[in-house]
Design a protein around this motif. Structure first.
Motif, short mmCIF file in Angstrom:
data_model
loop_
_atom_site.label_atom_id
_atom_site.label_comp_id
_atom_site.label_asym_id
_atom_site.label_seq_id
_atom_site.Cartn_x
_atom_site.Cartn_y
_atom_site.Cartn_z
N LEU A 66 0.73 -1.16 -0.20
CA LEU A 66 -0.01 -0.09 -0.10
C LEU A 66 0.92 1.34 0.03
N ILE A 67 1.90 1.26 0.88
CA ILE A 67 2.65 2.41 1.11
C ILE A 67 3.55 2.78 -0.37
N GLU A 68 3.77 1.92 -1.06
CA GLU A 68 4.62 1.94 -2.53
C GLU A 68 3.64 2.06 -3.51
N ALA A 69 2.34 1.94 -3.30
CA ALA A 69 1.57 1.93 -4.51
C ALA A 69 1.08 3.36 -4.88
N LYS A 70 0.84 3.47 -6.13
CA LYS A 70 0.49 4.77 -6.85
C LYS A 70 -0.68 5.38 -6.24
N SER A 71 -0.80 6.72 -6.26
CA SER A 71 -1.72 7.31 -5.52
C SER A 71 -3.18 7.03 -6.21
N ARG A 72 -4.19 6.98 -5.60
CA ARG A 72 -5.79 6.74 -6.17
C ARG A 72 -5.96 8.01 -7.22
N LEU A 73 -5.31 9.05 -6.88
CA LEU A 73 -5.61 10.12 -7.55
C LEU A 73 -4.98 10.50 -8.79
N GLU A 74 -3.97 9.40 -9.18
CA GLU A 74 -2.84 9.84 -10.18
C GLU A 74 -3.58 10.08 -11.52
N ASN A 75 -4.62 9.56 -11.73
CA ASN A 75 -5.42 9.76 -13.22
C ASN A 75 -6.70 10.48 -12.84
N ALA A 127 -0.55 9.08 5.98
CA ALA A 127 0.31 9.82 6.71
C ALA A 127 1.64 9.54 6.35
N TYR A 128 2.21 8.30 6.24
CA TYR A 128 3.61 8.30 5.67
C TYR A 128 3.73 8.85 4.54
N ARG A 129 3.06 8.77 3.57
CA ARG A 129 3.05 9.53 2.36
C ARG A 129 3.44 11.14 2.38
N ILE A 130 3.03 11.47 3.44
CA ILE A 130 3.38 13.02 3.44
C ILE A 130 4.49 13.41 4.51
N GLY A 131 5.26 12.33 4.76
CA GLY A 131 6.23 12.52 5.91
C GLY A 131 6.26 12.25 7.15
N ALA A 132 5.00 11.63 7.69
CA ALA A 132 4.95 11.18 9.32
C ALA A 132 5.91 9.98 9.32
N GLU A 133 6.11 9.72 10.71
CA GLU A 133 7.25 8.76 10.83
C GLU A 133 6.45 7.41 11.41
N LEU A 134 6.93 6.27 11.03
CA LEU A 134 6.36 5.05 11.62
C LEU A 134 7.11 4.43 12.50
N ALA A 135 6.59 3.95 13.89
CA ALA A 135 7.09 3.23 14.85
C ALA A 135 6.78 1.84 14.83
N PHE A 136 7.62 0.77 14.92
CA PHE A 136 7.04 -0.57 15.29
C PHE A 136 5.94 -1.04 14.33
N ALA A 137 6.01 -0.70 13.21
CA ALA A 137 4.96 -1.08 12.07
C ALA A 137 4.99 -2.53 11.85
N ASP A 138 6.10 -3.20 12.34
CA ASP A 138 6.07 -4.53 12.03
C ASP A 138 5.67 -5.50 13.23
N ALA A 139 5.42 -4.89 14.28
CA ALA A 139 4.69 -5.45 15.56
C ALA A 139 3.40 -5.79 15.32
N ILE A 140 2.88 -6.86 15.25
CA ILE A 140 1.38 -7.13 14.90
C ILE A 140 1.10 -7.86 16.18
N GLN A 141 -0.15 -7.67 16.75
CA GLN A 141 -0.41 -8.55 17.84
C GLN A 141 -1.66 -9.78 17.40
#
Ligand code: MEZ
Length: 493
Positions: free
Chosen positions: A69-78, A302-316
């Protein structure tokens, strides 16, 4: 609250929907009928919802990991957008309609801000609604916020952000009082004091509950409060991109109206993301206890506009998802069951893990028991699980305890004609909670100016593992803080 214009649109959509489905079914060709049946199949709906995740473009593969999802193109591209055509002009835009969003809206409203809640599904379609067991707060003389702090840090293996934990535990008693004053029907003793119980990994009885539907009860009260105050809610309108001004500050969002398939511009002075978790991405093919909308939207936005992710790999993984009976496969058996004494047992009837262990330890033990030690129990559907010994509850606490303390679960079982005291309940871990998320400070601020996050989309509070009942708590502590701060800030601009 729908405007007259929206009501008209809804009528139009309803009319075309009934034409597409029920009414003309009898006259359809077998192929058309097959399509309709498929569209109404739960698996099909599941796929559709996953395609609606932010970053999942029309026609692209169904996302399986956050990175897709993070790496996907924007839904608004076209999409050609007229940014001068503003559909909503507000002070505070809240993206997400669960407990964090509702509490943020109420506090922003208290600051005199004009608020809009934009939500992907309906107001209250959220993991808050599904939270069964309770909410933690150290508000009894034999307990203290300091003790609560130690438990939260221990549960998170001391990876948690200390200042966030400190805020969480200090605000907790005030949150319980706020909810009680708003009308949440917590379990109480005859003298009016709150009933509190233990949860996994907690050293004191500090779980406050409304039987086993605590989240639904909290959401009922918050949603009523939002409606009573006349706060505007745009339902079926997920945000698909956050807009920045020329100085790089968050200044609005593009919403996508699922009913009319229109893109709408919401201009706001401050924005709070409260979109919840990611269980419906079904990482690694696991089942989930989450609601359909939980597809990590806020993280991507939020990630796409520069917010920082923390522990995104830690799923419960919640240790006790239902593996059997098949009628309720994947549903959650609340941790309250373990806190009342139910114990996981292997195929030899042996206890292999302490019943109040933390979720990461319990889930790992169950997976190990089934897949490495080969001590799981085979079910007729081919899924393995371990036995959750619920009759113990009645032996420990006396007859009638299950009816009194677990009425929602009992109702669910009754619906399928299952007697939970007689049928063996087999459990296996299910994807339950995103421990990490977008990094915030004590007021929910991210490093992007004017952008706040609260609730499950936020990260850092629980580190790499959350304890039971601290999620309902954190959505309200940080939802309220973000709402108050963002509301006040929007009035300054
Ligand atoms: O905090 C939770 O996730 C919770 C209380 C879940 C549950 O087992 O009921």
């Amino acid at each position: 609250m729908y405007t007259a214009e929206m009501r008209e649109l809804i009528k139009k959509v309803e009319a075309t929907r009934s034409k597409r489905l029920g009414v003309h079914f009898a006259r359809m060709t077998p192929e058309e009928k097959e399509n309709v049946l498929q569209e109404n199949h739960p698996d099909y709906k599941e796929q559709c919802f996953r395609k609606l995740a932010v970053g999942a473009n029309k026609g692209s593969k169904v996302p399986v990991e956050l990175a897709d999802l993070i790496e996907a193109k924007s839904r608004l591209e076209n999409v050609k957008l007229d940014l001068n055509r503003v559909h909503y002009d507000i002070d505070v835009l809240i993206i997400g309609g669960g407990g964090a969003g509702a509490s943020a809206a109420l506090e922003a409203h208290n600051q005199g801000a004009k608020v809009l809640i934009a939500t992907k599904l309906r107001m209250g379609d959220a993991n808050t609604m599904m939270a069964e067991g309770g909410i933690q707060a150290a508000d009894k003389p034999e307990d203290s916020p300091a003790q609560h702090y130690i438990d939260v840090m221990g549960g998170g293996h001391f990876t948690n952000k200390k200042e966030l934990v400190s805020t969480l535990v200090k605000d907790a008693p005030g949150v319980i009082k706020w909810l009680n004053d708003l009308g949440v029907m917590f379990d109480k003793e005859h003298d009016g004091t709150m009933v509190t119980t233990h949860g996994g990994g907690t050293s004191r009885k500090r779980m406050h509950a409304a039987a086993d539907y605590t989240g639904a009860e909290i959401m009922r009260v918050l949603r009523d409060e939002v409606v009573n105050r006349g706060i505007e809610v745009a339902e079926f309108s997920p945000a698909v991109e956050i807009l920045l001004d020329k100085n790089g500050k968050a200044a609005g969002a593009v919403l996508y109206n699922l009913e009319t398939e229109e893109y709408l511009i919401a201009r706001a002075k401050t924005i709070i993301i409260t979109t919840g978790g990611a269980g419906r991405l079904h990482y690694q093919g696991f089942p989930t206890s989450n609601h359909y909308g939980a597809t990590a939207d806020g993280l991507v936005l939020a990630y796409r506009i520069g917010a920082e992710l923390a522990f995104a790999d830690a799923i419960q993984y919640h240790p006790t998802g239902v593996a059997y009976p098949p009628q309720i496969f994947g549903a959650l058996v609340t941790e309250k069951v373990r806190s009342l004494g139910a114990t996981p047992l292997n195929c030899d009837g042996e206890q292999f893990v302490y019943h109040l262990e933390t979720r990461d330890v319990s889930s790992a033990a169950i997976i190990r028991e089934c897949n490495i030690k080969n001590k799981g129990i085979d079910t007729p559907t081919g899924v393995k699980g371990v036995w959750l010994d619920t009759p113990l509850i009645e032996m420990i606490h006396g007859e009638g305890t299950i009816q009194k303390r677990l009425p929602a679960m009992l109702r669910m079982y009754k619906k399928f004609d299952i007697d939970m005291r007689k049928e063996p309940i087999l459990v296996y871990p299910t994807l339950h909670y995103q421990n990490g998320g977008l990094l915030i400070d004590e007021n929910g601020q991210t490093r992007v100016e004017n952008l706040y996050v609260a609730g499950e989309a936020a990260g850092g509070i629980h580190g790499r593992n959350r304890l039971m009942g601290n999620s309902l708590l954190d959505i309200l502590v940080f939802g309220r803080r973000a709402g108050a701060h963002a509301g006040a800030k929007s009035r300054e601009v």
